[in-house]
Design an enzyme around this catalytic site. Structure first.
Site, PDB file in Angstrom:
ATOM      1  N   GLN A   1       4.121   0.722   5.093  1.00  0.00           N
ATOM      2  CA  GLN A   1       2.705   0.717   4.710  1.00  0.00           C
ATOM      3  C   GLN A   1       2.022  -0.320   5.592  1.00  0.00           C
ATOM      4  O   GLN A   1       2.699  -1.107   6.253  1.00  0.00           O
ATOM      5  CB  GLN A   1       2.568   0.319   3.246  1.00  0.00           C
ATOM      6  CG  GLN A   1       3.223  -1.022   2.962  1.00  0.00           C
ATOM      7  CD  GLN A   1       3.923  -1.072   1.613  1.00  0.00           C
ATOM      8  OE1 GLN A   1       4.239  -0.043   1.030  1.00  0.00           O
ATOM      9  NE2 GLN A   1       4.176  -2.273   1.128  1.00  0.00           N
TER      10      GLN A   1
ATOM     11  N   ASP B   1      11.395  -0.239   0.112  1.00  0.00           N
ATOM     12  CA  ASP B   1      10.309  -0.305  -0.858  1.00  0.00           C
ATOM     13  C   ASP B   1       9.777   1.093  -1.146  1.00  0.00           C
ATOM     14  O   ASP B   1       9.453   1.851  -0.219  1.00  0.00           O
ATOM     15  CB  ASP B   1       9.194  -1.162  -0.239  1.00  0.00           C
ATOM     16  CG  ASP B   1       8.147  -1.568  -1.239  1.00  0.00           C
ATOM     17  OD1 ASP B   1       8.475  -2.344  -2.142  1.00  0.00           O
ATOM     18  OD2 ASP B   1       6.998  -1.103  -1.111  1.00  0.00           O
ATOM     19  N   ASN B   2       9.701   1.428  -2.435  1.00  0.00           N
ATOM     20  CA  ASN B   2       9.024   2.656  -2.837  1.00  0.00           C
ATOM     21  C   ASN B   2       9.415   3.902  -2.043  1.00  0.00           C
ATOM     22  O   ASN B   2       8.538   4.660  -1.596  1.00  0.00           O
ATOM     23  CB  ASN B   2       7.517   2.443  -2.628  1.00  0.00           C
ATOM     24  CG  ASN B   2       6.824   2.079  -3.918  1.00  0.00           C
ATOM     25  OD1 ASN B   2       7.117   2.662  -4.954  1.00  0.00           O
ATOM     26  ND2 ASN B   2       5.899   1.158  -3.846  1.00  0.00           N
TER      27      ASN B   2
ATOM     28  N   GLU C   1      14.588   1.298  -3.693  1.00  0.00           N
ATOM     29  CA  GLU C   1      13.801   0.684  -4.766  1.00  0.00           C
ATOM     30  C   GLU C   1      12.848   1.739  -5.316  1.00  0.00           C
ATOM     31  O   GLU C   1      11.653   1.764  -5.005  1.00  0.00           O
ATOM     32  CB  GLU C   1      13.025  -0.535  -4.238  1.00  0.00           C
ATOM     33  CG  GLU C   1      12.335  -1.349  -5.324  1.00  0.00           C
ATOM     34  CD  GLU C   1      10.856  -1.038  -5.526  1.00  0.00           C
ATOM     35  OE1 GLU C   1      10.315  -1.423  -6.566  1.00  0.00           O
ATOM     36  OE2 GLU C   1      10.240  -0.418  -4.639  1.00  0.00           O
TER      37      GLU C   1
HETATM   38  O1  LIG Z   1       5.664   0.216  -6.460  1.00  0.00           O
HETATM   39  P1  LIG Z   1       6.832  -0.603  -6.926  1.00  0.00           P
HETATM   40  O2  LIG Z   1       6.683  -1.009  -8.347  1.00  0.00           O
HETATM   41  O3  LIG Z   1       8.102   0.085  -6.649  1.00  0.00           O
HETATM   42  O4  LIG Z   1       6.831  -1.986  -6.119  1.00  0.00           O
HETATM   43  C1  LIG Z   1       7.141  -2.223  -4.769  1.00  0.00           C
HETATM   44  O5  LIG Z   1       6.174  -1.771  -3.882  1.00  0.00           O
HETATM   45  C2  LIG Z   1       4.852  -2.369  -4.037  1.00  0.00           C
HETATM   46  C3  LIG Z   1       4.047  -1.920  -2.852  1.00  0.00           C
HETATM   47  O6  LIG Z   1       4.685  -2.361  -1.693  1.00  0.00           O
HETATM   48  C4  LIG Z   1       4.890  -3.872  -4.121  1.00  0.00           C
HETATM   49  O7  LIG Z   1       3.659  -4.303  -4.638  1.00  0.00           O
HETATM   50  C5  LIG Z   1       3.210  -5.584  -4.220  1.00  0.00           C
HETATM   51  O8  LIG Z   1       2.623  -5.433  -2.930  1.00  0.00           O
HETATM   52  C6  LIG Z   1       1.427  -4.660  -2.881  1.00  0.00           C
HETATM   53  C7  LIG Z   1       1.004  -4.607  -1.442  1.00  0.00           C
HETATM   54  O9  LIG Z   1       0.790  -5.884  -0.967  1.00  0.00           O
HETATM   55  C8  LIG Z   1       0.399  -5.286  -3.798  1.00  0.00           C
HETATM   56  O10 LIG Z   1      -0.771  -4.517  -3.789  1.00  0.00           O
HETATM   57  C9  LIG Z   1       0.949  -5.346  -5.216  1.00  0.00           C
HETATM   58  O11 LIG Z   1       0.019  -5.955  -6.076  1.00  0.00           O
HETATM   59  C10 LIG Z   1       2.243  -6.119  -5.220  1.00  0.00           C
HETATM   60  O12 LIG Z   1       2.808  -6.069  -6.499  1.00  0.00           O
HETATM   61  C11 LIG Z   1       5.970  -4.329  -5.068  1.00  0.00           C
HETATM   62  O13 LIG Z   1       6.076  -5.731  -5.085  1.00  0.00           O
HETATM   63  C12 LIG Z   1       7.282  -3.710  -4.597  1.00  0.00           C
HETATM   64  O14 LIG Z   1       8.368  -4.175  -5.308  1.00  0.00           O
END
Ligand SMILES: O=P(O)(O)O[C@H]1O[C@H](CO)[C@@H](O[C@H]2O[C@H](CO)[C@@H](O)[C@H](O)[C@H]2O)[C@H](O)[C@H]1O
Length: 644
Positions: free
Chosen positions: A306, A378-379, A407
């Site tokens: 991203q 991630d995601n 994840e």
């Molecule tokens: O979407 P998940 O719950 O699986 O979480 C993962 O991905 C998120 C997006 O990358 C990430 O979210 C964090 O980073 C975002 C982008 O900077 C931000 O907007 C969110 O507030 C923040 O929580 C999350 O940490 C990761 O584990």
């Protein structure tokens, strides 16, 4: 043309999706293959499993043996990383069939001259394959079988085990049949057995109010190693976007000085192949990874596809994002979560080939430049499955050592599909399983369904995104239970370190599972010197995991009956049953629990056992099926090593 084979091969196991996807193993493990094989009539069948590593020219084979009801079984060991293929082959063995029929006629005192002449044909057929020291015997047999005066010798040899072993060794596979070709992917041991610790490198500074650096992280490595963790996972270490940066507590606008979320990747300082300037340089990171390796720790990087709006990709490759008619890009989401500070990558872009190549280059860069061998992805469920299948295969071709943790907290079939696409490990629902029934059902589902062949669970009691209700009380006993359960139910375990150890637990709001003042949006100064009971017991449990093979796999588990709903017990064993452990855990964080535990007598060979609690050193002699235990909230578990 109709195939003339007479063998039916069905129900070959293990297999995934008719061979479309690979089952998983680690180096040194066995694949136990079973299949149903039968033919018309009563002829003797033979079968084998043929298997081959992708780098081998020729297949090896192991013979199958019949069990019951036309089921056959064989096993082979996988010795190298990478893909193996395997399939079952079966045939009517006319030579063995001849021997079997002739033997019965001889026992019935029938004169078998004609049968012996037929036998001579079978013997001659294998002469061409035999070694020089076998030829003499086979020639002698052919002579006996065709010479009237040698009748006594002939019938003795015709029924001999020695001849049978020749027929077994050199089978005449007439009209054989073969099953579908199936696949097994073999990883290094870490894919199955790993102990993860997560911290934010920017919180590694010993000085109040100073952003941590890679150098600061180096100073913490010894502590991580001493606690028995072998995998140190860092959230993204790249420059953090300044446009749309998030503020503390997930605020959608940052205030001056707010450091933003590390997943908001990319700024004028660089993108996915750069490091955040305040953490240090790529050389600093390389030095950190190297030092970690010297201490037996692998650094796992985050692979988060991203971009912050000011990521260089957005300006240089606008075609990699989906632009709306109003000239904006919809921010990323993982409903109901909103990630207003990042833009999703557009995988269907017309320039997808260059995009995919770039994303592959990113992963290869850290592998080849900094010796990274583990990615926490991630995601992954918000990106196409076929992309992951392709990316993981491309990386594994060059670097079979590299492992990927998915994840994805989403629907079960989606999590399963990611594992089938090649993810080596996966996050799970463990975080939300609390009662004895929930935990037992979930672990049985993971270890007794088809999932056991491809889904390697990694149990995390918490993550920076999940402050589970169960931990929000800050109760020490609950934390002890949770770590113990995670580390003994699953062979891979991880904690979002300092927050778990120091039992930080305030939720962002009542009814929410987010942390208040989350480290995702600010850095902390932790008092890393602080030791507490949790630190001590986590260290102890991790050390025991390293010594007890039965705790280094997830699937060999049997839940034991107890007469108390707050006490659960489970037995684990290694593949050779050389190492056996029994875990008893109280789920009551406030009261002493007593229970009778029923030991799995049959698995233990129906004999009395000595159990030694590896935490306290106390030993007990159990000569009955039901045994009494008492557990207190201060130490809510027994980790027994079983000795007979
Ligand atoms: O979407 P998940 O719950 O699986 O979480 C993962 O991905 C998120 C997006 O990358 C990430 O979210 C964090 O980073 C975002 C982008 O900077 C931000 O907007 C969110 O507030 C923040 O929580 C999350 O940490 C990761 O584990």
């Amino acid at each position: 043309m109709q195939n003339q084979t007479r063998i039916i091969i069905e129900n070959v196991s293990p297999q995934l999706d008719c061979g479309a996807n690979a089952i998983k193993r680690i180096v040194g493990q066995k694949v136990v293959v079973t299949a149903d094989l039968f033919s018309d009539g009563h002829d003797v069948l033979e079968s084998c499993v043929k298997f081959k590593h992708e780098s081998d020219e020729y297949s090896q084979e192991v013979r199958m043996t019949p069990t019951v009801n036309d089921e056959w079984i064989a096993e082979f060991k996988v010795e190298k990383q990478g893909f193996y293929t395997y399939y079952v082959e079966g045939w009517v063995d006319y030579a063995l069939n001849w021997q079997h029929g002739t033997e019965r006629k001889i026992q019935d005192n029938q004169y078998v001259k004609s049968e012996l002449l037929e036998g001579a044909e079978y013997v001659r057929a294998i002469l061409a394959l035999a070694t020089s020291d076998e030829v003499d015997y086979l020639n002698t047999l052919a002579y006996y079988f065709t010479t009237e005066s040698e009748y006594e010798n002939a019938i003795r040899e015709a029924t001999s085990y020695r001849l049978k072993s020749f027929f077994k060794k050199y089978p005449i596979r007439f009209l054989e049949n073969k099953s579908l070709e199936l696949k097994v992917y073999v990883d290094r041991k870490k894919a199955l057995f790993s102990t993860w610790y997560e911290f934010f490198p920017r919180s590694a500074s010993p000085d109040e109010g100073r952003h941590g650096t890679f150098k600061d992280c180096e100073r913490l490595l010894q502590r991580v190693a001493d606690m028995g963790f072998d995998t140190l996972y860092f959230p993204p270490i790249h420059p953090i976007g300044e446009v749309n940066r998030k503020g503390k507590n997930n605020a959608t606008t940052a205030e001056y000085g707010n450091v933003g979320s590390p997943w908001g990747i990319g700024s004028h300082h660089g993108g996915h192949q750069s490091t955040h300037p305040e953490l240090g340089t790529i050389d600093d990171f390389k030095a950190l990874v190297h030092k970690a390796q010297e201490l037996g720790i692998e650094v796992a990087m985050d692979y988060a596809l991203q971009a912050a709006p000011d990521h260089p990709y957005v300006k240089d490759f606008p075609q990699w994002f989906k632009w709306r008619p109003d000239g904006t890009v919809q921010y990323a989401e993982n409903p109901p979560k909103k990630y207003q500070d990042i833009q999703p990558i557009y995988f269907e872009s017309s320039d997808w080939k260059n995009l995919w190549k770039e994303l592959l280059d990113v992963a290869l860069f850290w592998i080849e430049e900094c010796n990274i061998k583990i990615y926490r992805v991630d995601n992954p469920h918000t990106k196409p499955f076929y992309f992951w299948g392709w990316l993981i295969a491309e990386i594994k071709k060059k670097h079979p050592d590299v492992l990927f943790l998915a994840e994805a907290f989403t629907r079960p079939k989606i999590m399963n599909e990611l594992a089938k696409q090649g993810f080596s490990q996966s996050y799970t629902y463990f975080t939300w399983r609390n009662s004895k029934k929930e935990l037992t059902d979930y672990v049985e589902e993971l270890t007794q369904s088809e999932q056991k062949e491809f889904y390697r669970p990694n149990f995390w009691p918490n993550t920076p995104d999940i402050n589970p209700f169960a931990l929000q009380s800050g109760n020490e006993s609950v934390h002890l239970q949770k770590y113990f359960l995670a580390a003994t139910l699953s062979s891979s375990v991880g904690i979002y370190g300092p927050v778990f150890e120091y039992m930080v637990c305030a939720p962002m709001a009542a009814g929410k599972e987010e942390y208040l003042n989350s480290e995702k949006y600010e850095y902390y100064k932790w008092n890393w010197e602080k030791q507490n009971k949790l630190t001590t017991l986590i260290t102890k449990v991790n050390a025991i995991r390293k010594e007890q093979d039965s705790l280094q796999q997830t699937n060999n588990i049997v839940f034991c009956d107890t007469n108390n709903e707050q006490v659960m017990a489970y037995y684990k064993f290694d593949d050779n049953k050389q190492n056996e452990t029994l875990m008893v855990v109280s789920l009551d964080a406030f009261n002493t629990s007593q229970a009778m535990v029923r030991i799995p007598l049959e698995q233990l060979g129906n004999q009395p056992i000595h159990v030694t609690d590896l935490i306290t050193g106390n030993t007990y002699f159990w000569d009955k099926e039901w045994n009494f235990v008492v557990l207190s909230p201060e130490l809510p578990f027994h980790l027994f090593k079983i000795q007979k």
